[in-house]
Design an enzyme around this catalytic site. Structure first.
Site, PDB file in Angstrom:
ATOM      1  N   GLU A  86       0.868  -1.180   0.000  1.00 38.71           N
ATOM      2  CA  GLU A  86       0.000   0.000   0.000  1.00 38.71           C
ATOM      3  C   GLU A  86       0.907   1.233   0.000  1.00 38.71           C
ATOM      4  OE1 GLU A  86      -2.266   3.079   0.156  1.00 38.71           O
ATOM      5  OE2 GLU A  86      -3.057   1.109  -0.395  1.00 38.71           O
ATOM      6  N   HIS A  87       0.757   2.076  -0.996  1.00 40.11           N
ATOM      7  CA  HIS A  87       1.669   3.203  -1.185  1.00 40.11           C
ATOM      8  C   HIS A  87       1.555   4.287  -0.118  1.00 40.11           C
ATOM      9  CE1 HIS A  87       3.238   2.005  -5.140  1.00 40.11           C
ATOM     10  NE2 HIS A  87       2.095   1.358  -5.210  1.00 40.11           N
TER      11      HIS A  87
END
Length: 116
Positions: A86-87
């Site tokens: 997840e960025h």
């Protein structure tokens, strides 16, 4: 999650370990047929809707072993590997540097092993 945790101290401990982890190693029993299946497996895993007498449709496949709030190192049964993360939790450059260092170290180890 609360139901799973409440049924067993082991489950509670397992979730605590996962919650505290920096990353997870995902070992998939999947061997993608081509680059497109490999990319789909790394992105969201395989999935299949199944049913049993005691359950209405339920989801099965490698999608069930993903932890999207963690950096995931995913390895397929044929040795293909990738990452998913997840960025918002980690910068892309950080993850790519991490994977690049792992890859470079493996190449160096292999080169040293064949030159002895």
């Amino acid at each position: 999650r609360n139901v799973i945790v409440s049924t067993s101290k082991h489950n509670e401990t397992a979730f605590e370990v996962i919650d505290g982890a920096l990353f997870v190693l995902v070992i998939d029993d999947v061997s993608p047929k081509d680059i497109h299946e490999a990319a789909a497996n790394m992105l969201h895993g395989t999935y299949d809707l199944r049913s049993r007498d005691d359950l209405i449709d339920y989801q099965a496949g490698s999608c069930c072993n993903r932890w999207y709030d963690k950096l995931q190192l995913i390895v397929c049964s044929d040795g293909r590997a990738g990452i998913n993360f997840e960025h918002s939790a980690i910068d892309g450059h950080t993850a790519l540097r991490f994977v690049s260092d792992i890859f470079a170290d493996n190449v160096v180890q292999f080169a040293q092993s064949i030159t002895k």
